[in-house]
Design an enzyme around this catalytic site. Structure first.
Site, PDB file in Angstrom:
ATOM      1  CE1 TYR A 187      -5.203  -1.718   4.536  1.00  0.00           C
ATOM      2  CE2 TYR A 187      -3.810   0.198   4.203  1.00  0.00           C
ATOM      3  CZ  TYR A 187      -4.528  -0.859   3.690  1.00  0.00           C
ATOM      4  OH  TYR A 187      -4.558  -1.074   2.330  1.00  0.00           O
ATOM      5  CB  SER A 217      -0.857  -0.027   1.271  1.00  0.00           C
ATOM      6  OG  SER A 217      -1.479   1.216   1.502  1.00  0.00           O
TER       7      SER A 217
HETATM    8  P1  NAP Z   1     -11.966  -5.074  -0.800  1.00  0.00           P
HETATM    9  O1  NAP Z   1     -12.762  -4.742  -2.023  1.00  0.00           O
HETATM   10  O2  NAP Z   1     -12.504  -4.741   0.543  1.00  0.00           O
HETATM   11  O3  NAP Z   1     -11.557  -6.610  -0.878  1.00  0.00           O
HETATM   12  C1  NAP Z   1     -10.908  -7.251   0.187  1.00  0.00           C
HETATM   13  C2  NAP Z   1     -10.827  -8.734  -0.113  1.00  0.00           C
HETATM   14  O4  NAP Z   1     -10.179  -9.394   0.993  1.00  0.00           O
HETATM   15  C3  NAP Z   1     -12.195  -9.361  -0.285  1.00  0.00           C
HETATM   16  O5  NAP Z   1     -12.173 -10.225  -1.389  1.00  0.00           O
HETATM   17  C4  NAP Z   1     -12.391 -10.138   1.004  1.00  0.00           C
HETATM   18  O6  NAP Z   1     -13.157 -11.309   0.819  1.00  0.00           O
HETATM   19  C5  NAP Z   1     -10.966 -10.517   1.371  1.00  0.00           C
HETATM   20  N1  NAP Z   1     -10.870 -10.757   2.809  1.00  0.00           N
HETATM   21  C6  NAP Z   1     -10.948  -9.859   3.811  1.00  0.00           C
HETATM   22  N2  NAP Z   1     -10.877 -10.475   5.005  1.00  0.00           N
HETATM   23  C7  NAP Z   1     -10.757 -11.803   4.749  1.00  0.00           C
HETATM   24  C8  NAP Z   1     -10.650 -12.953   5.563  1.00  0.00           C
HETATM   25  N3  NAP Z   1     -10.642 -12.873   6.909  1.00  0.00           N
HETATM   26  N4  NAP Z   1     -10.556 -14.155   4.970  1.00  0.00           N
HETATM   27  C9  NAP Z   1     -10.574 -14.266   3.612  1.00  0.00           C
HETATM   28  N5  NAP Z   1     -10.666 -13.210   2.785  1.00  0.00           N
HETATM   29  C10 NAP Z   1     -10.753 -11.991   3.352  1.00  0.00           C
HETATM   30  O7  NAP Z   1     -10.559  -4.325  -0.846  1.00  0.00           O
HETATM   31  P2  NAP Z   1      -9.540  -4.041  -2.031  1.00  0.00           P
HETATM   32  O8  NAP Z   1      -9.436  -2.576  -2.169  1.00  0.00           O
HETATM   33  O9  NAP Z   1      -9.798  -4.877  -3.216  1.00  0.00           O
HETATM   34  O10 NAP Z   1      -8.191  -4.499  -1.302  1.00  0.00           O
HETATM   35  C11 NAP Z   1      -7.454  -5.617  -1.694  1.00  0.00           C
HETATM   36  C12 NAP Z   1      -6.044  -5.459  -1.125  1.00  0.00           C
HETATM   37  O11 NAP Z   1      -5.438  -4.292  -1.665  1.00  0.00           O
HETATM   38  C13 NAP Z   1      -6.001  -5.296   0.395  1.00  0.00           C
HETATM   39  O12 NAP Z   1      -4.875  -5.954   0.916  1.00  0.00           O
HETATM   40  C14 NAP Z   1      -5.851  -3.793   0.566  1.00  0.00           C
HETATM   41  O13 NAP Z   1      -5.249  -3.464   1.781  1.00  0.00           O
HETATM   42  C15 NAP Z   1      -4.963  -3.477  -0.618  1.00  0.00           C
HETATM   43  N6  NAP Z   1      -4.967  -2.080  -1.052  1.00  0.00           N
HETATM   44  C16 NAP Z   1      -6.110  -1.491  -1.518  1.00  0.00           C
HETATM   45  C17 NAP Z   1      -6.052  -0.161  -1.938  1.00  0.00           C
HETATM   46  C18 NAP Z   1      -7.243   0.562  -2.488  1.00  0.00           C
HETATM   47  O14 NAP Z   1      -7.134   1.766  -2.766  1.00  0.00           O
HETATM   48  N7  NAP Z   1      -8.379  -0.057  -2.686  1.00  0.00           N
HETATM   49  C19 NAP Z   1      -4.850   0.546  -1.866  1.00  0.00           C
HETATM   50  C20 NAP Z   1      -3.730  -0.095  -1.369  1.00  0.00           C
HETATM   51  C21 NAP Z   1      -3.780  -1.408  -0.981  1.00  0.00           C
HETATM   52  P3  NAP Z   1     -14.572 -11.476   1.577  1.00  0.00           P
HETATM   53  O15 NAP Z   1     -15.378 -10.265   1.197  1.00  0.00           O
HETATM   54  O16 NAP Z   1     -15.091 -12.756   1.064  1.00  0.00           O
HETATM   55  O17 NAP Z   1     -14.202 -11.492   3.031  1.00  0.00           O
END
Ligand code: NAP
Length: 251
Positions: free
Chosen positions: A156, A143
């Site tokens: 986080y 991130s």
């Molecule tokens: P998101 O839409 O909230 O997706 C998160 C994913 O993680 C979902 O598929 C969720 O599956 C899974 N997850 C969460 N807790 C879990 C658990 N206990 N067991 C199994 N699966 C779990 O978020 P996103 O933005 O796509 O983020 C994906 C990654 O990118 C994360 O690591 C986040 O920190 C990172 N990131 C995101 C951004 C951004 O701007 N969006 C920026 C930097 C980094 P379920 O819904 O089935 O639980």
């Protein structure tokens, strides 16, 4: 001639594959030829359909990665397919927001469990399998908060700094054993994770003002970077943190 970006015949384990960035990366890997083992705590049906439409296989494992026994089940079920797991994408992650002085311990542990501990466990267990095979690609999702302090997101930020530490440490230990370990650090992407930021007009405008590309990232923007790091094209790249941020880190 086969492209050095081709993933034909490869098998990728992607956590958090059901939506957001994990869904886009699963689709990107499948478009390059990889079959996918998709993990989520809830169903990942939409991603399964998208991957199968491309013509690749999709194996779903529903598991809560905050629980060690569930992580071991993911490993067992993945290896039971009797195929090499070539690529691991540790993408699943959660965020909790609160002032540091009021941060509840339970939220600290919840975030560290999924964003840091599960990444360590999966790297370790799938890493062993890759070491036995003498090859493998691990891509951890970091991130901008792997580099900066953030605001109201202390655990986080701690966990995403740790993701970089885990990535570099493993890259060092495993580079000579055929396993490349890199991370992708996404900038600000429009997903459920950032919905509260986008709902806050002032915060959203201040974030946008710092992005030289002038728009938030789209999940599809991660397809190319993840395929690159999973493929032969990046065989001499390890221990690298690839920022995919519309220029955020240089502004
Ligand atoms: P998101 O839409 O909230 O997706 C998160 C994913 O993680 C979902 O598929 C969720 O599956 C899974 N997850 C969460 N807790 C879990 C658990 N206990 N067991 C199994 N699966 C779990 O978020 P996103 O933005 O796509 O983020 C994906 C990654 O990118 C994360 O690591 C986040 O920190 C990172 N990131 C995101 C951004 C951004 O701007 N969006 C920026 C930097 C980094 P379920 O819904 O089935 O639980």
């Amino acid at each position: 001639m086969k492209s050095s970006f081709s993933l034909d015949g490869k098998l990728a384990l992607v956590t958090g594959s059901g939506k957001g960035l994990g869904q886009a990366m699963s689709v990107g890997l499948a478009e390059a030829g990889a079959d996918i083992i998709g993990v989520g705590s809830s169903d990942t049906n939409e991603t399964k359909s998208l991957v199968e439409e491309i013509g690749c296989k999709y194996y779903e494992i529903i598991a809560d990665l905050s629980i060690d026994a569930e992580i071991f089940r993911v490993v067992r079920e993945s290896l039971r397919l009797d195929r090499k797991v070539d690529i691991l994408v540790n993408n699943a992650g959660i965020i909790r927001r609160e002032e540091a002085e009021n941060f509840p311990d339970k939220d600290w542990h919840a975030v560290i469990d999924v964003n840091q501990h599960a990444v360590f466990k999966l790297c370790k267990e799938i890493g062993k399998h890759m070491l036995e095979n003498g090859e493998g690609r691990i891509i951890n999702i970091a991130s901008m908060l792997s580099f900066q302090g953030g605001n109201r997101v202390l655990p986080y930020t701690a966990s995403k700094h740790a993701v970089v530490g885990i990535t570099k440490s493993l890259a060092n230990e495993w580079a000579s054993k055929g396993v490349n370990v890199n991370a992708i650090a996404p900038g600000y992407f429009a997903t459920a994770n950032t919905a509260p930021l986008r709902a806050d007009e002032k915060r959203s405008a201040s974030i946008l003002a710092r992005i030289p590309k002038n728009h938030w990232g789209k999940p599809e923007d991660l397809k190319g970077p993840v395929v690159f790091l999973a493929s032969e094209a990046s065989s001499y790249v390890t221990g690298h943190i690839l920022c995919v941020d519309g220029g955020w880190m240089s502004s």
